[in-house]
Design a protein around this motif. Structure first.
Motif, PDB file in Angstrom:
ATOM      1  N   LEU A 117      96.456   6.869  79.952  1.00 32.69           N
ATOM      2  CA  LEU A 117      96.076   5.456  79.576  1.00 32.69           C
ATOM      3  C   LEU A 117      95.063   5.759  78.426  1.00 32.69           C
ATOM      4  O   LEU A 117      94.840   7.123  78.047  1.00 32.69           O
ATOM      5  N   VAL A 118      94.769   4.632  77.841  1.00 36.99           N
ATOM      6  CA  VAL A 118      94.048   4.573  76.450  1.00 36.99           C
ATOM      7  C   VAL A 118      92.571   4.119  76.853  1.00 36.99           C
ATOM      8  O   VAL A 118      92.469   2.926  77.476  1.00 36.99           O
ATOM      9  N   PRO A 119      91.552   4.713  76.803  1.00 34.99           N
ATOM     10  CA  PRO A 119      90.160   4.209  77.087  1.00 34.99           C
ATOM     11  C   PRO A 119      89.687   3.523  76.026  1.00 34.99           C
ATOM     12  O   PRO A 119      90.019   3.736  74.818  1.00 34.99           O
ATOM     13  N   ASN A 120      88.808   2.435  76.257  1.00 32.39           N
ATOM     14  CA  ASN A 120      88.157   1.692  75.218  1.00 32.39           C
ATOM     15  C   ASN A 120      87.424   2.749  74.175  1.00 32.39           C
ATOM     16  O   ASN A 120      87.402   2.270  73.177  1.00 32.39           O
TER      17      ASN A 120
ATOM     18  N   ILE B  24      88.727   0.740  80.205  1.00 26.71           N
ATOM     19  CA  ILE B  24      90.255   1.062  79.862  1.00 26.71           C
ATOM     20  C   ILE B  24      90.906   0.002  79.174  1.00 26.71           C
ATOM     21  O   ILE B  24      90.828  -1.044  79.229  1.00 26.71           O
ATOM     22  N   PHE B  25      91.464   0.487  78.054  1.00 24.62           N
ATOM     23  CA  PHE B  25      92.067  -0.283  76.849  1.00 24.62           C
ATOM     24  C   PHE B  25      93.450  -0.905  77.491  1.00 24.62           C
ATOM     25  O   PHE B  25      93.999  -1.899  77.488  1.00 24.62           O
ATOM     26  N   SER B  26      94.155   0.396  77.766  1.00 22.28           N
ATOM     27  CA  SER B  26      95.596  -0.031  78.410  1.00 22.28           C
ATOM     28  C   SER B  26      96.157   1.275  79.434  1.00 22.28           C
ATOM     29  O   SER B  26      95.683   2.456  78.834  1.00 22.28           O
ATOM     30  N   ILE B  27      96.910   1.017  80.071  1.00 22.22           N
ATOM     31  CA  ILE B  27      97.441   2.019  80.958  1.00 22.22           C
ATOM     32  C   ILE B  27      98.881   2.092  80.751  1.00 22.22           C
ATOM     33  O   ILE B  27      99.855   0.907  80.961  1.00 22.22           O
ATOM     34  N   ASN B  28      99.549   3.250  80.355  1.00 22.45           N
ATOM     35  CA  ASN B  28     100.830   3.552  80.161  1.00 22.45           C
ATOM     36  C   ASN B  28     101.687   3.763  81.365  1.00 22.45           C
ATOM     37  O   ASN B  28     101.649   2.964  82.345  1.00 22.45           O
ATOM     38  N   VAL B  29     101.796   4.993  81.660  1.00 19.56           N
ATOM     39  CA  VAL B  29     102.689   5.594  82.930  1.00 19.56           C
ATOM     40  C   VAL B  29     101.736   5.494  83.858  1.00 19.56           C
ATOM     41  O   VAL B  29     100.674   6.122  83.632  1.00 19.56           O
ATOM     42  N   MET B  30     102.070   5.075  85.068  1.00 19.46           N
ATOM     43  CA  MET B  30     101.410   5.611  86.343  1.00 19.46           C
ATOM     44  C   MET B  30     102.294   6.525  87.268  1.00 19.46           C
ATOM     45  O   MET B  30     103.184   5.829  87.434  1.00 19.46           O
TER      46      MET B  30
ATOM     47  N   GLU C 162      95.947   8.712  73.700  1.00 22.47           N
ATOM     48  CA  GLU C 162      96.170   8.518  75.200  1.00 22.47           C
ATOM     49  C   GLU C 162      95.585   9.787  75.974  1.00 22.47           C
ATOM     50  O   GLU C 162      95.862  10.716  75.427  1.00 22.47           O
ATOM     51  N   PHE C 163      95.016   9.534  77.364  1.00 23.97           N
ATOM     52  CA  PHE C 163      94.650  10.654  77.925  1.00 23.97           C
ATOM     53  C   PHE C 163      95.306  10.835  79.342  1.00 23.97           C
ATOM     54  O   PHE C 163      95.712   9.636  79.870  1.00 23.97           O
ATOM     55  N   SER C 164      95.231  11.666  79.906  1.00 23.91           N
ATOM     56  CA  SER C 164      95.921  11.944  81.204  1.00 23.91           C
ATOM     57  C   SER C 164      94.720  12.249  82.453  1.00 23.91           C
ATOM     58  O   SER C 164      93.704  12.891  81.982  1.00 23.91           O
ATOM     59  N   TYR C 165      94.855  11.363  83.119  1.00 25.38           N
ATOM     60  CA  TYR C 165      93.877  11.437  84.184  1.00 25.38           C
ATOM     61  C   TYR C 165      94.262  11.459  85.762  1.00 25.38           C
ATOM     62  O   TYR C 165      95.440  11.126  85.831  1.00 25.38           O
TER      63      TYR C 165
ATOM     64  N   GLN D 256      83.251   5.887  82.078  1.00 22.72           N
ATOM     65  CA  GLN D 256      83.847   7.177  82.695  1.00 22.72           C
ATOM     66  C   GLN D 256      85.166   6.252  83.391  1.00 22.72           C
ATOM     67  O   GLN D 256      84.846   5.510  84.263  1.00 22.72           O
ATOM     68  N   VAL D 257      86.311   6.929  83.176  1.00 20.58           N
ATOM     69  CA  VAL D 257      87.477   6.589  83.753  1.00 20.58           C
ATOM     70  C   VAL D 257      87.713   7.268  85.007  1.00 20.58           C
ATOM     71  O   VAL D 257      87.562   8.658  84.973  1.00 20.58           O
ATOM     72  N   GLN D 258      87.992   6.515  86.335  1.00 18.11           N
ATOM     73  CA  GLN D 258      88.286   7.492  87.360  1.00 18.11           C
ATOM     74  C   GLN D 258      89.765   6.970  88.060  1.00 18.11           C
ATOM     75  O   GLN D 258      89.926   5.591  88.022  1.00 18.11           O
ATOM     76  N   LEU D 259      90.328   7.752  88.723  1.00 16.57           N
ATOM     77  CA  LEU D 259      91.452   7.153  89.726  1.00 16.57           C
ATOM     78  C   LEU D 259      91.240   7.587  91.173  1.00 16.57           C
ATOM     79  O   LEU D 259      90.692   8.770  91.451  1.00 16.57           O
ATOM     80  N   VAL D 260      91.057   6.511  91.862  1.00 14.52           N
ATOM     81  CA  VAL D 260      90.757   6.938  93.475  1.00 14.52           C
ATOM     82  C   VAL D 260      92.135   6.320  94.225  1.00 14.52           C
ATOM     83  O   VAL D 260      92.347   5.216  94.387  1.00 14.52           O
ATOM     84  N   GLU D 261      92.474   7.392  95.058  1.00 15.93           N
ATOM     85  CA  GLU D 261      93.555   7.015  96.012  1.00 15.93           C
ATOM     86  C   GLU D 261      92.907   6.765  97.195  1.00 15.93           C
ATOM     87  O   GLU D 261      91.984   7.078  97.727  1.00 15.93           O
ATOM     88  N   SER D 262      93.854   6.099  98.046  1.00 12.16           N
ATOM     89  CA  SER D 262      93.567   5.768  99.462  1.00 12.16           C
ATOM     90  C   SER D 262      95.015   5.721 100.100  1.00 12.16           C
ATOM     91  O   SER D 262      96.018   5.436  99.740  1.00 12.16           O
ATOM     92  N   GLY D 263      94.899   5.842 101.620  1.00  7.94           N
ATOM     93  CA  GLY D 263      96.046   5.539 102.466  1.00  7.94           C
ATOM     94  C   GLY D 263      96.704   6.644 102.897  1.00  7.94           C
ATOM     95  O   GLY D 263      97.700   6.401 103.732  1.00  7.94           O
ATOM     96  N   GLY D 264      96.498   7.860 102.803  1.00 10.06           N
ATOM     97  CA  GLY D 264      96.890   8.989 103.426  1.00 10.06           C
ATOM     98  C   GLY D 264      96.499   9.258 104.837  1.00 10.06           C
ATOM     99  O   GLY D 264      95.689   8.233 105.146  1.00 10.06           O
ATOM    100  N   GLY D 265      97.063  10.146 105.541  1.00 10.29           N
ATOM    101  CA  GLY D 265      96.855  10.299 106.789  1.00 10.29           C
ATOM    102  C   GLY D 265      97.858  10.968 107.698  1.00 10.29           C
ATOM    103  O   GLY D 265      98.792  11.572 107.089  1.00 10.29           O
ATOM    104  N   LEU D 266      97.763  10.893 109.149  1.00 11.76           N
ATOM    105  CA  LEU D 266      98.851  11.495 109.886  1.00 11.76           C
ATOM    106  C   LEU D 266      99.765  10.532 110.418  1.00 11.76           C
ATOM    107  O   LEU D 266      99.275   9.494 110.822  1.00 11.76           O
TER     108      LEU D 266
END
Length: 122
Positions: free
Chosen positions: A99-102, A28-34, A108-111, A1-11
């Motif tokens: 990205l391309v999952p294993n 993950i096999f490869s990541i193209n555009v981020m 290519e899929f969009s996450y 299961q591929v996940q993207l986790v963000e951090s760093g936001g705030g006021l």
């Protein structure tokens, strides 16, 4: 299961800076555009900045000169440094990757990440 986790936001106060981080995990096999998108209340989601696997970058006019996108391919991570922040930068910021999952090499899929709130206010 591929996940993207963000951090760093705030006021942050107008004129301040923030650094957003996003890490992709899973098989993950490869990541193209981020890239980073944002969505303010009552507005459509818009592209803020994008970076290819080779390091080519693209910015929205609204953040050009004030923001810098970078990535660490070894960590499957992307970063967005935002400076001289303005109240109009207030939005939920989403990390996105193509990205391309294993499990499906050759496809290519969009996450999307879950989003992180950035509020610029005094």
């Amino acid at each position: 299961q591929v996940q993207l986790v963000e951090s760093g936001g705030g006021l942050v106060q107008p004129g301040g800076s923030l650094r957003l981080s996003c890490a992709a995990s899973g098989s993950i096999f490869s990541i193209n555009v981020m890239d980073w998108y944002r969505q303010a209340p009552g507005k459509q989601r818009e592209l803020v900045a994008a970076i290819s696997s080779a390091g080519s970058t693209n910015y929205a006019d609204s953040v050009k000169g004030r923001s810098s996108i970078s990535r660490d391919n070894a960590k499957n991570s992307v970063y967005l440094q935002m400076n001289s922040l303005k109240p109009e930068d207030t939005a939920v910021y989403y990390c996105h990757a193509k990205l391309v999952p294993n499990s499906a090499r050759g496809y290519e899929f969009s996450y999307w990440g879950q989003g992180t709130q950035v509020t610029v206010s005094s």
